[in-house]
Design a protein around this motif. Sequence first.
Motif, PDB file in Angstrom:
ATOM      1  N   PHE A 226     -78.022 142.674 -36.198  1.00  0.00           N
ATOM      2  CA  PHE A 226     -79.281 143.176 -35.644  1.00  0.00           C
ATOM      3  C   PHE A 226     -80.469 142.314 -36.077  1.00  0.00           C
ATOM      4  CE2 PHE A 226     -76.910 146.892 -34.370  1.00  0.00           C
ATOM      5  CZ  PHE A 226     -77.568 147.295 -33.219  1.00  0.00           C
ATOM      6  N   GLU A 227     -80.362 141.668 -37.228  1.00  0.00           N
ATOM      7  CA  GLU A 227     -81.392 140.708 -37.614  1.00  0.00           C
ATOM      8  C   GLU A 227     -81.374 139.503 -36.671  1.00  0.00           C
ATOM      9  OE1 GLU A 227     -83.725 140.856 -40.883  1.00  0.00           O
ATOM     10  OE2 GLU A 227     -83.483 142.486 -39.444  1.00  0.00           O
ATOM     11  N   TYR A 228     -80.176 139.030 -36.339  1.00  0.00           N
ATOM     12  CA  TYR A 228     -80.069 137.930 -35.376  1.00  0.00           C
ATOM     13  C   TYR A 228     -80.673 138.323 -34.028  1.00  0.00           C
ATOM     14  CZ  TYR A 228     -76.949 134.959 -38.199  1.00  0.00           C
ATOM     15  OH  TYR A 228     -76.418 134.132 -39.154  1.00  0.00           O
ATOM     16  N   LEU A 229     -80.403 139.553 -33.594  1.00  0.00           N
ATOM     17  CA  LEU A 229     -80.940 139.997 -32.303  1.00  0.00           C
ATOM     18  C   LEU A 229     -82.463 139.969 -32.303  1.00  0.00           C
ATOM     19  CD1 LEU A 229     -78.656 143.002 -31.243  1.00  0.00           C
ATOM     20  CD2 LEU A 229     -78.537 140.614 -30.510  1.00  0.00           C
ATOM     21  N   ARG A 230     -83.070 140.360 -33.407  1.00  0.00           N
ATOM     22  CA  ARG A 230     -84.541 140.329 -33.489  1.00  0.00           C
ATOM     23  C   ARG A 230     -85.066 138.911 -33.267  1.00  0.00           C
ATOM     24  NH1 ARG A 230     -87.959 141.625 -37.681  1.00  0.00           N
ATOM     25  NH2 ARG A 230     -86.455 140.970 -39.255  1.00  0.00           N
ATOM     26  N   VAL A 342     -68.005 133.918 -40.219  1.00  0.00           N
ATOM     27  CA  VAL A 342     -69.145 133.752 -41.123  1.00  0.00           C
ATOM     28  C   VAL A 342     -68.781 133.009 -42.403  1.00  0.00           C
ATOM     29  CG1 VAL A 342     -70.356 135.768 -40.229  1.00  0.00           C
ATOM     30  CG2 VAL A 342     -68.750 136.046 -42.137  1.00  0.00           C
ATOM     31  N   SER A 343     -67.516 132.578 -42.524  1.00  0.00           N
ATOM     32  CA  SER A 343     -67.123 131.824 -43.717  1.00  0.00           C
ATOM     33  C   SER A 343     -65.895 130.984 -43.411  1.00  0.00           C
ATOM     34  CB  SER A 343     -66.821 132.767 -44.887  1.00  0.00           C
ATOM     35  OG  SER A 343     -65.666 133.547 -44.619  1.00  0.00           O
ATOM     36  N   PRO A 344     -65.721 129.873 -44.123  1.00  0.00           N
ATOM     37  CA  PRO A 344     -64.490 129.089 -43.966  1.00  0.00           C
ATOM     38  C   PRO A 344     -63.239 129.902 -44.276  1.00  0.00           C
ATOM     39  CG  PRO A 344     -66.159 127.808 -45.123  1.00  0.00           C
ATOM     40  CD  PRO A 344     -66.694 129.214 -45.019  1.00  0.00           C
ATOM     41  N   LEU A 345     -63.342 130.854 -45.208  1.00  0.00           N
ATOM     42  CA  LEU A 345     -62.193 131.695 -45.548  1.00  0.00           C
ATOM     43  C   LEU A 345     -61.672 132.433 -44.326  1.00  0.00           C
ATOM     44  CD1 LEU A 345     -60.326 133.122 -47.630  1.00  0.00           C
ATOM     45  CD2 LEU A 345     -62.118 134.848 -47.851  1.00  0.00           C
ATOM     46  N   LEU A 346     -62.563 133.056 -43.558  1.00  0.00           N
ATOM     47  CA  LEU A 346     -62.134 133.780 -42.361  1.00  0.00           C
ATOM     48  C   LEU A 346     -61.543 132.827 -41.337  1.00  0.00           C
ATOM     49  CD1 LEU A 346     -65.017 136.377 -41.877  1.00  0.00           C
ATOM     50  CD2 LEU A 346     -62.755 136.736 -42.877  1.00  0.00           C
ATOM     51  N   ASN A 363     -73.652 133.717 -42.675  1.00  0.00           N
ATOM     52  CA  ASN A 363     -74.751 134.671 -42.590  1.00  0.00           C
ATOM     53  C   ASN A 363     -75.998 134.118 -43.272  1.00  0.00           C
ATOM     54  OD1 ASN A 363     -73.440 136.687 -41.146  1.00  0.00           O
ATOM     55  ND2 ASN A 363     -72.612 137.651 -42.981  1.00  0.00           N
ATOM     56  N   GLY A 364     -77.130 134.676 -42.902  1.00  0.00           N
ATOM     57  CA  GLY A 364     -78.392 134.287 -43.507  1.00  0.00           C
ATOM     58  C   GLY A 364     -79.082 135.480 -44.137  1.00  0.00           C
ATOM     59  N   VAL A 365     -80.168 135.212 -44.830  1.00  0.00           N
ATOM     60  CA  VAL A 365     -80.917 136.272 -45.494  1.00  0.00           C
ATOM     61  C   VAL A 365     -82.403 136.051 -45.240  1.00  0.00           C
ATOM     62  CG1 VAL A 365     -80.998 134.995 -47.690  1.00  0.00           C
ATOM     63  CG2 VAL A 365     -81.289 137.481 -47.687  1.00  0.00           C
ATOM     64  N   SER A 532     -81.387 130.665 -45.174  1.00  0.00           N
ATOM     65  CA  SER A 532     -82.416 131.570 -44.659  1.00  0.00           C
ATOM     66  C   SER A 532     -82.005 132.116 -43.298  1.00  0.00           C
ATOM     67  CB  SER A 532     -83.754 130.850 -44.549  1.00  0.00           C
ATOM     68  OG  SER A 532     -83.749 129.938 -43.469  1.00  0.00           O
ATOM     69  N   LEU A 533     -82.476 133.306 -43.012  1.00  0.00           N
ATOM     70  CA  LEU A 533     -82.137 133.975 -41.757  1.00  0.00           C
ATOM     71  C   LEU A 533     -82.525 133.133 -40.552  1.00  0.00           C
ATOM     72  CD1 LEU A 533     -81.089 136.579 -40.426  1.00  0.00           C
ATOM     73  CD2 LEU A 533     -83.433 137.463 -40.541  1.00  0.00           C
TER      74      LEU A 533
END
Length: 561
Positions: A226-230, A342-346, A363-365, A532-533
Amino acid sequence: MPLSFVQAIPVIIEQVAHLKPSSILDVGIGFGKYGVLLREALELPYERYARSRWKVKIDGVEAFEGYRNPIHEFAYNRVFYGRIEEILSSLGQYDVILLIDVLEHFEKEEGKKLLQDLLLHARKSLLVSTPRFPAPQGAYLGNAFEAHKSRWHILDFVDFDFSYLHIPIGNNGAEVFHLFPTQSASRKQDDAVFIPEAQEKESSGPLTIGAYIPHKHLTGGMKMFFEYLRILKRRGHNIVLFWRGERNESAIPEWSLLGKGEVQEILISPHEPILPFIKGCNVVIALWFQQMEELAESPVPVVLFEQGSEFLFGDYQDLRPDSPVRQLLQKNYAVPWPIITVSPLLGTILKIRYGRNTTVVPNGVDTDFYRPGREKSNNTVLLVGNPQLRFKGFDIALQALEKAWRIYPNFEVHWVCQVSPRVYGISFPLKIVLNPPQDELARHYREATVFLFTSWYEGFGLPPLEAMASGTAVVATDCGGIRTYAQEGYNALLAEPGDVDSLAYALVFLLQNEEARKVLEERGRATALEFSLEKQALKFEEVLQGIARNASLSPFSRTTG
């Protein structure tokens, strides 16, 4: 010792019986009980009581010939005495191989090599059981092979295709892994599955981006999306939310900062197909793996935004190779729409288990929302997360805090969570903060002295990054996805999942050492700025534009190759 947790026996015997094997290799037979129990389970129900009538071939391997006894000769067709590493190449194929309470006797790299080699000899599966917390142990009755050399957890198996079950036994437990042979490296995948890494390109025009909302619970994954959508909305894209909910119910969660008038919302009834509603989109984002099958025949391109789940880590409490959950996972991840992880692990997990290539967009923050404060509370340790999620390891957190309190009884704990936890018998002061507004959560991050995060595994692990952005020192388990941004000793203190002692000592060290905290705070903040986001949202946008652009040139193939 030549024995194992008796609580694990029914689970292991049930799994073997379900597979209906004609041949079994039991590695590390010890006293020989599994040979006897398997005969009872696989022969006696079919009136094959006499040894001469047995049909299942059960061979055994035992490193210590001093354990030889009449059970070996009675229950097994053949027993090979010696090191499995030296014997295995001379053995053939078996339907099922057992490695019960053996793995902890190997160093990690030796153990992983053994697992790989055993799988080459397994037609159906390899069953592994190992204690969650092996006790310190040396030689037993002159058998030096009995020494415990390693402790294993779920992340040690991510290079394999497996199902996992934890069997609680007091403060310990049996970790049971059902490993399956895989040919994923040789699978052919359609080029439509793979998206090249996002690169700097000329900006495309505005997109109409559809998002299929699976739920509105406050999780790290939904919060991130939802942060990405904003940001995508702010950058001029049209956002359409598809939602199966109650009449007049918004698809936007109450905790989200996305305004309800900023996006279009389309309510779909529970049994109504979604495909007719998405035709006007340039791309549709699926947020849960089960949506992939529903969107398989979409007239517009679809991308799965995969942030990880218990299911993807094999943690669905059903070890059977044909379990409903396992079949559901295979069916949905076989749908050849592209995947963002969202990660190399996945990415590694999806490649090994399902032969899928993915694009990694970490992911970002929001480094303005999560920012350092002027002052810290006096010796406050912060926990954040849902106590009902077993993989979050809050039982480990409480044990580590209790041990730290015995060493340094000069701190208090604040736990921000969605539901009230049941906590008994603790010595340290604990304050529960239930469902605070997001700005209050950010304040807790800023004011904490140390942030403690103890998950067994994570696809990414957003809370430690939020703590770093807030200028708070982090103590965490090395829970997989966290390695995307966390570096042991540089911007965080990391311990093996479940390592109570190391977590406790790290907490005490930071609580007592302001200089060390300052170093981690500064480096953590610098790390957060790199993630950063805004930066990560632009990468996410670029991938969406690439999918839409490629789809306009040629239709996505839906063949799996």
